[in-house]
Scaffold this active site. Structure first.
Site, PDB file in Angstrom:
ATOM      1  N   GLY A  17       0.816  -1.210   0.000  1.00  0.00           N
ATOM      2  CA  GLY A  17       0.000   0.000   0.000  1.00  0.00           C
ATOM      3  C   GLY A  17       0.850   1.260   0.000  1.00  0.00           C
ATOM      4  O   GLY A  17       2.037   1.242   0.314  1.00  0.00           O
ATOM      5  N   HIS A  18       0.215   2.378  -0.365  1.00  0.00           N
ATOM      6  CA  HIS A  18       0.953   3.622  -0.585  1.00  0.00           C
ATOM      7  C   HIS A  18       1.650   4.175   0.655  1.00  0.00           C
ATOM      8  O   HIS A  18       2.773   4.658   0.573  1.00  0.00           O
ATOM      9  CB  HIS A  18       0.041   4.670  -1.222  1.00  0.00           C
ATOM     10  CG  HIS A  18      -1.116   5.088  -0.387  1.00  0.00           C
ATOM     11  ND1 HIS A  18      -2.209   4.277  -0.165  1.00  0.00           N
ATOM     12  CD2 HIS A  18      -1.348   6.234   0.290  1.00  0.00           C
ATOM     13  CE1 HIS A  18      -3.060   4.907   0.606  1.00  0.00           C
ATOM     14  NE2 HIS A  18      -2.564   6.103   0.899  1.00  0.00           N
ATOM     15  N   VAL A  19       1.028   4.096   1.804  1.00  0.00           N
ATOM     16  CA  VAL A  19       1.645   4.647   3.014  1.00  0.00           C
ATOM     17  C   VAL A  19       2.865   3.815   3.407  1.00  0.00           C
ATOM     18  O   VAL A  19       3.942   4.360   3.690  1.00  0.00           O
ATOM     19  CB  VAL A  19       0.625   4.731   4.173  1.00  0.00           C
ATOM     20  CG1 VAL A  19       1.307   5.142   5.468  1.00  0.00           C
ATOM     21  CG2 VAL A  19      -0.493   5.695   3.810  1.00  0.00           C
ATOM     22  N   ALA A  20       2.730   2.502   3.400  1.00  0.00           N
ATOM     23  CA  ALA A  20       3.859   1.632   3.750  1.00  0.00           C
ATOM     24  C   ALA A  20       5.004   1.787   2.752  1.00  0.00           C
ATOM     25  O   ALA A  20       6.181   1.781   3.149  1.00  0.00           O
ATOM     26  CB  ALA A  20       3.405   0.173   3.817  1.00  0.00           C
ATOM     27  N   ALA A  25       5.813   4.509   1.044  1.00  0.00           N
ATOM     28  CA  ALA A  25       6.477   5.787   1.315  1.00  0.00           C
ATOM     29  C   ALA A  25       7.329   5.706   2.587  1.00  0.00           C
ATOM     30  O   ALA A  25       8.437   6.252   2.629  1.00  0.00           O
ATOM     31  CB  ALA A  25       5.442   6.900   1.435  1.00  0.00           C
TER      32      ALA A  25
END
Length: 192
Positions: free
Chosen positions: A78-81, A83
């Site tokens: 996923g995008h948060v992980a 980044a």
């Protein structure tokens, strides 16, 4: 007396490099860049592909020369992980569309939402026709990204393949890999 080994020196390059790839003919140079990055000491490379990028270089091909490839169809962690995982984030190549999305906080795909989730500055490497690069909207977006603390590496003048005419013409090309890693290193050192 106990021997305590010295701490290893801080590497000159990010050890975990997240590379965003947007849909440009310049993405065909990506395998060469990845090999140079690895030779320069980058330990892990995760690629985040836009749907347009996948039309130039399939994820399965890039998986052979990188550690992880994530796409719209497979978001990985996923995008948060993504980044949070990265020591440095480099967008290579960055199209006019991607620059516009990043400058205006838009998240139409996994790469743009990953950039929105990044807490540290991002290094963008634009790739487009010189007329587009000089256009008012692109210049405005570049100024905004820089004002937001990001780094936009200027393209280099040289012979570039122009898809519209299917010829090599004077145009803009990607800077050398060493220049891009140096920019990424500066960003990560300043953020530390």
């Amino acid at each position: 007396m106990t021997f305590v080994p010295p701490k290893p020196p801080k590497p000159d390059v990010p050890q975990r490099l997240l590379i965003g790839v947007s849909g440009s003919i310049a993405s065909l140079a990506l395998p060469t860049y990845l090999n140079v990055f690895r030779a320069m000491g980058v330990d892990r490379m995760t690629l985040v592909l836009t749907p347009a990028a996948e039309k130039f270089l399939p994820a399965a091909t890039l998986a052979l020369i990188s550690d992880t490839v994530v796409t719209e169809a497979d978001h990985g962690p996923g995008h948060v992980a993504l980044a949070r995982w990265a020591d440095g984030i480099l967008v290579l190549p960055a199209t006019a569309h991607l620059l516009g999305c990043a400058a205006h906080g838009l998240g139409p795909n996994l790469l743009s939402t990953t950039l929105l989730a990044a807490e540290e500055p991002v290094v963008f490497v634009p790739a487009m026709n010189p007329v587009m690069w000089r256009g008012a909207a692109v210049r405005r977006n570049v100024r905004q990204l820089r004002a937001d603390g990001h780094v936009v590496v200027e393209p280099v003048e040289g012979q570039a393949y122009e898809v519209a005419t299917r010829t090599l013409r004077p145009g803009l090309t990607l800077p050398p890999p060493e220049t891009l890693l140096a920019a990424t290193r500066r960003v990560t050192e300043e953020a530390a």
